[in-house]
Design a protein around this motif. Structure first.
Motif, PDB file in Angstrom:
ATOM      1  N   UNK A 397      42.754  24.470  40.868  1.00  0.00           N
ATOM      2  CA  UNK A 397      42.188  23.354  40.497  1.00  0.00           C
ATOM      3  C   UNK A 397      42.736  22.573  39.414  1.00  0.00           C
ATOM      4  N   UNK A 398      43.272  21.215  39.887  1.00  0.00           N
ATOM      5  CA  UNK A 398      44.274  20.463  39.045  1.00  0.00           C
ATOM      6  C   UNK A 398      43.388  19.753  38.188  1.00  0.00           C
ATOM      7  N   UNK A 399      43.976  19.448  36.702  1.00  0.00           N
ATOM      8  CA  UNK A 399      43.372  18.827  35.963  1.00  0.00           C
ATOM      9  C   UNK A 399      43.027  17.280  36.720  1.00  0.00           C
ATOM     10  N   UNK A 400      41.996  16.862  36.208  1.00  0.00           N
ATOM     11  CA  UNK A 400      41.465  15.381  36.555  1.00  0.00           C
ATOM     12  C   UNK A 400      40.823  15.393  37.993  1.00  0.00           C
ATOM     13  N   UNK A 401      41.496  16.312  39.122  1.00  0.00           N
ATOM     14  CA  UNK A 401      41.051  15.987  40.189  1.00  0.00           C
ATOM     15  C   UNK A 401      40.326  17.271  40.889  1.00  0.00           C
ATOM     16  N   UNK A 402      40.657  18.560  40.403  1.00  0.00           N
ATOM     17  CA  UNK A 402      40.119  19.742  40.668  1.00  0.00           C
ATOM     18  C   UNK A 402      40.784  20.270  42.024  1.00  0.00           C
ATOM     19  N   UNK A 403      41.678  19.507  42.672  1.00  0.00           N
ATOM     20  CA  UNK A 403      42.103  19.838  43.815  1.00  0.00           C
ATOM     21  C   UNK A 403      43.386  20.958  43.757  1.00  0.00           C
ATOM     22  N   UNK A 404      43.562  21.521  44.955  1.00  0.00           N
ATOM     23  CA  UNK A 404      44.603  22.497  44.937  1.00  0.00           C
ATOM     24  C   UNK A 404      46.094  22.056  45.096  1.00  0.00           C
ATOM     25  N   UNK A 405      46.406  21.267  43.991  1.00  0.00           N
ATOM     26  CA  UNK A 405      47.641  20.444  44.154  1.00  0.00           C
ATOM     27  C   UNK A 405      48.448  20.562  42.825  1.00  0.00           C
ATOM     28  N   UNK A 406      49.666  20.412  42.827  1.00  0.00           N
ATOM     29  CA  UNK A 406      50.513  20.157  41.875  1.00  0.00           C
ATOM     30  C   UNK A 406      51.344  18.908  42.049  1.00  0.00           C
ATOM     31  N   UNK A 407      51.153  17.949  40.852  1.00  0.00           N
ATOM     32  CA  UNK A 407      52.278  16.671  41.340  1.00  0.00           C
ATOM     33  C   UNK A 407      53.533  16.884  41.042  1.00  0.00           C
ATOM     34  N   UNK A 408      53.887  18.012  40.335  1.00  0.00           N
ATOM     35  CA  UNK A 408      55.596  18.342  40.330  1.00  0.00           C
ATOM     36  C   UNK A 408      55.616  19.852  40.417  1.00  0.00           C
ATOM     37  N   UNK A 409      56.711  20.133  41.154  1.00  0.00           N
ATOM     38  CA  UNK A 409      57.044  21.532  41.108  1.00  0.00           C
ATOM     39  C   UNK A 409      57.816  22.319  40.201  1.00  0.00           C
ATOM     40  N   UNK A 410      57.208  23.383  39.501  1.00  0.00           N
ATOM     41  CA  UNK A 410      57.887  23.940  38.495  1.00  0.00           C
ATOM     42  C   UNK A 410      59.259  24.606  38.830  1.00  0.00           C
ATOM     43  N   UNK A 411      60.076  25.154  37.917  1.00  0.00           N
ATOM     44  CA  UNK A 411      61.101  25.467  37.875  1.00  0.00           C
ATOM     45  C   UNK A 411      60.499  27.165  38.344  1.00  0.00           C
ATOM     46  N   UNK A 412      61.270  27.977  39.455  1.00  0.00           N
ATOM     47  CA  UNK A 412      60.878  28.982  39.720  1.00  0.00           C
ATOM     48  C   UNK A 412      61.534  30.305  38.614  1.00  0.00           C
ATOM     49  N   UNK A 413      60.908  31.104  38.287  1.00  0.00           N
ATOM     50  CA  UNK A 413      61.227  32.178  37.482  1.00  0.00           C
ATOM     51  C   UNK A 413      62.277  33.157  38.004  1.00  0.00           C
ATOM     52  N   UNK A 414      62.084  33.083  39.466  1.00  0.00           N
ATOM     53  CA  UNK A 414      62.967  34.257  40.015  1.00  0.00           C
ATOM     54  C   UNK A 414      64.456  33.958  39.664  1.00  0.00           C
ATOM     55  N   UNK A 415      64.944  32.857  39.265  1.00  0.00           N
ATOM     56  CA  UNK A 415      66.251  32.747  38.898  1.00  0.00           C
ATOM     57  C   UNK A 415      66.570  33.719  37.777  1.00  0.00           C
ATOM     58  N   UNK A 416      65.634  34.222  37.013  1.00  0.00           N
ATOM     59  CA  UNK A 416      65.988  35.210  35.892  1.00  0.00           C
ATOM     60  C   UNK A 416      66.340  36.754  36.371  1.00  0.00           C
ATOM     61  N   UNK A 417      65.958  36.832  37.975  1.00  0.00           N
ATOM     62  CA  UNK A 417      65.848  38.268  38.577  1.00  0.00           C
ATOM     63  C   UNK A 417      67.247  38.048  39.371  1.00  0.00           C
ATOM     64  N   UNK A 418      68.012  36.973  39.330  1.00  0.00           N
ATOM     65  CA  UNK A 418      69.309  36.876  39.901  1.00  0.00           C
ATOM     66  C   UNK A 418      69.262  35.913  41.169  1.00  0.00           C
ATOM     67  N   UNK A 419      68.224  35.160  41.455  1.00  0.00           N
ATOM     68  CA  UNK A 419      68.169  34.314  42.499  1.00  0.00           C
ATOM     69  C   UNK A 419      69.151  33.137  42.299  1.00  0.00           C
ATOM     70  N   UNK A 420      69.835  32.629  43.398  1.00  0.00           N
ATOM     71  CA  UNK A 420      70.939  31.791  43.112  1.00  0.00           C
ATOM     72  C   UNK A 420      70.363  30.381  42.867  1.00  0.00           C
ATOM     73  N   UNK A 421      71.147  29.325  42.260  1.00  0.00           N
ATOM     74  CA  UNK A 421      70.597  27.979  41.871  1.00  0.00           C
ATOM     75  C   UNK A 421      71.856  27.287  41.525  1.00  0.00           C
ATOM     76  N   UNK A 422      71.612  26.034  41.774  1.00  0.00           N
ATOM     77  CA  UNK A 422      72.537  25.008  41.483  1.00  0.00           C
ATOM     78  C   UNK A 422      72.147  24.383  40.124  1.00  0.00           C
TER      79      UNK A 422
END
Length: 506
Positions: A397-422
């Motif tokens: 439930x997003x702030x202001x809209x209560x919709x199942x949406x995110x305006x911006x994509x967060x950084x994934x924490x999986x890079x801490x477990x070894x996933x590659x990234x640029x």
């Protein structure tokens, strides 16, 4: 991938900042009015500017910080009315970058973990600048302060209030100030390609029980960093003008991160009861009074400037009448992209190739940015939030809209477990532009070449930002106001005041 991996804490903090920007952006886009344009292809130039920001901001911020930290620039920003506030840094800097990133993620051209170090760089710079700029009210941005911005210290507000010239409906100053405000607002709207980014407000500041002060800044008015103002604005005497306004029987209950306000009752002409005028920039030692010697002098100054800005507006219309579509798009994209360019002027590292060019990695999208497609993408990106990358778990439930949406994509924490990234998009590439900037930069120290402007900026420190005074905050003043050092600090701010020059802190 090169360099050290981020820490968990770094990712947590970066994602917190990304979400804060998302929440405020969604609120602004849901609640603020949107203006269209019959002249400029606004949606195409906005989308192009976001891409340009994504590919260029990280390296430009690193270049600035090699000379001056974000927090030092934030301290200096409180002492001038330049494009170093809302909406330029407060909203434009992080969100133009994040909007470009989100569109590229949605198109599958980058992954959420790509440009990870760049994302950290942008968000960390923004955070440190904003905490410094908001030092006196202790907030990160206007939204976290119930949408208000009490940026200025007591010593500056004391000067603004003491030197205000009283006015009332029907008197010459009242008429002249309103005519000036209307004319320069329309001029700034055209200068910024029919957007609002040449004007901002901060406050409110309490004056008396039924009186408040709002401070309005008009920016990028003269021949400085926008090439389409070359010759057009040759008679405009200052690049930035600040107008403190005392208002009676009116409460500004909202001043948002776009620098716009709402009040109860509505702020109308008859509520203006005091006004002033100042100039400032990266080379000024604070705010310089303009025409403030007497009420008549200020009236005459407003009337004279009103005519200057009318003439400049006419010249700009004539210049734009001959533009091609690509020139309209370039101008709009550049004025949006370089919304935060003043950080480079303050640091003394401004370069035309950095801030007045379209990066080829952004420009490759120009062929698809027709009016219909660009408007559709922009509407999905910040309106309906319906791009594929913006969809979240159905439990969300997003702030202001209560919709199942995110305006911006967060950084994934999986890079801490070894996933590659640029880590980065790499260095800035040689750009292109429809415009060529001349060598005239209007400053409070006269018209300079760019090389001279940068040299003077690198050598200059405003008095109140010198090591002796920089950290003498409002808390220190509260408990040391009778000290000789407090007197020095206040006298430095009062220099040039019509009424309290030399008064000191007592």
């Amino acid at each position: 991938m090169t360099g050290a991996r981020p820490t968990y804490v770094e990712l947590l903090e970066t994602n917190r900042l990304i979400q804060a920007c998302a929440d405020e952006t969604l609120w602004l886009c849901l609640t603020r009015t949107v203006q269209g344009s019959k002249l400029f292809p606004v949606s195409p130039y906005m989308m192009l500017s976001y891409l340009n920001a994504f590919y260029r901001y990280p390296e430009l911020l690193r270049k600035v910080e090699a000379r001056m930290t974000a927090e030092e620039i934030g301290d200096r920003a409180r002492n001038m009315g330049a494009k170093l506030q809302a909406s330029s840094i407060a909203w434009g800097l992080p969100n133009f970058y994040l909007l470009g990133r989100e569109w590229l993620i949605s198109m599958g051209m980058i992954r959420p973990q790509d440009a990870l170090d760049d994302v950290k760089t942008v968000m960390d710079f923004w955070k440190r600048f904003m905490l410094s700029w908001h030092r006196n009210d202790g907030h990160l941005d206007n939204s976290s302060f119930a949408h208000r911005a009490q940026i200025l210290p007591d010593r500056r507000l004391e000067v603004f209030e003491a030197d205000l010239h009283a006015c009332a409906p029907g008197d010459p100053l009242h008429d002249a100030s309103h005519a000036f405000l209307a004319t320069v607002s329309q001029y700034g709207f055209l200068v910024s390609c029919e957007s609002r980014i040449s004007l901002t407000n901060h406050g409110p500041y309490r004056l008396r029980d039924n009186s408040e002060m709002i401070v309005r800044d008009f920016m990028d008015l003269s021949e400085t960093s926008l090439p389409w103002l070359d010759d057009v604005a040759k008679d405009v005497p200052f690049n930035n003008l600040t107008v403190p306004m005392a208002v009676k029987d009116c409460h500004f209950y909202l001043v948002d991160d776009w620098g716009s306000f709402e009040s109860k009752p509505e702020f109308t002409a008859e509520k203006l009861c005091g006004v002033g005028l100042y100039a400032s920039d990266a080379l000024s030692d604070g705010f310089i009074p303009v025409g403030m010697g007497s009420k008549q002098e200020l009236t005459d100054t407003f009337n004279r400037y009103n005519e200057i800005f009318k003439e400049a507006t006419n010249r700009l219309w004539l210049k734009m009448a001959g533009w091609t579509r690509d020139e309209f798009i370039d101008a709009g994209a550049l004025v949006y992209f370089n919304i935060c360019k003043e950080i480079a002027h303050v640091a003394g590292v401004f370069e035309v190739d950095d801030w007045l060019m379209i990066d080829p990695r952004a420009d490759r999208f120009r062929p698809i940015l027709n009016d219909e497609f660009a408007a559709g993408v922009l509407g999905e990106l910040v309106g309906s939030v319906s791009l594929p990358s913006q969809q979240a778990s159905p439990y969300t439930m997003a702030m202001h809209s209560n919709a199942p949406k995110k305006l911006y994509t967060p950084l994934p924490y999986s890079v801490l477990a070894g996933d590659d990234y640029a880590p980065t998009v790499g260095p800035i590439q040689k750009g292109r532009s429809s415009f060529k900037k001349n060598e005239r930069y209007r400053t409070t120290q006269g018209v300079l070449t760019l090389d001279e402007y940068n040299k003077r900026a690198r050598a200059f420190t405003p008095t109140v930002c010198e090591d002796r005074y920089r950290f003498l905050c409002e808390t220190w003043v509260k408990y040391n106001h009778e000290s000789p050092l407090a007197d020095e600090l206040y006298r430095a701010e009062q220099r040039g005041s019509r009424t309290i020059d030399g008064k000191g802190a007592r």
